[in-house]
Design an enzyme around this catalytic site. Sequence first.
Site, short mmCIF file in Angstrom:
data_model
loop_
_atom_site.label_atom_id
_atom_site.label_comp_id
_atom_site.label_asym_id
_atom_site.label_seq_id
_atom_site.Cartn_x
_atom_site.Cartn_y
_atom_site.Cartn_z
CB CYS A 85 -0.91 0.01 1.23
SG CYS A 85 -2.03 1.42 1.26
CG LEU A 86 4.38 3.64 -1.88
CD1 LEU A 86 4.59 4.39 -0.56
CD2 LEU A 86 5.69 3.03 -2.34
#
Length: 162
Positions: free
Chosen positions: A92-93
């Site tokens: 999750c970026l």
Amino acid sequence: MDPVSRRLLKELNDYQREAHNHPEIIELTPADDEDLTHWRATIAGLDQTPFQGGLWNLDVKIPHNYPMQPPTVKFITQICHPNVHFKTGEICLDLLKTAWSPAWTLKSTILAISLLLSNPEPSSPLNCDAANLLRCGDLVGYESMIRMYTQLFAMKMTEEDQ
């Protein structure tokens, strides 16, 4: 040669020329000489972090419309981190999703993932256990858990350790 392949070859040459400037990236290369749209990367845990001493392999898949769309990057080596799914390796970026820009390269993307290790964002977790320790302020518990999983999954064992 198509524009995506041209861009990827340029990125590979740029990375190879400057690799010594980025010791946190151990490897960044096409996974197969025949396919420039599938790469592998290996990053090292930074010193003075609970990830120190670990090595993580990443799988990088480049879409046909790169660099207009981001690559898909996931951890192959299991890692305990608030922003990485423990089982799937999904990351999750924002830059891998909504914040992507064609100005990013594979090298800068892998550097951003390396930086994420020591700068977790517990407000958007994929690993709630790790994120909850940070949100509760239990830094000792968080770092102990990270060190344990780093030793379990990301450190090469010597014969005397076995």
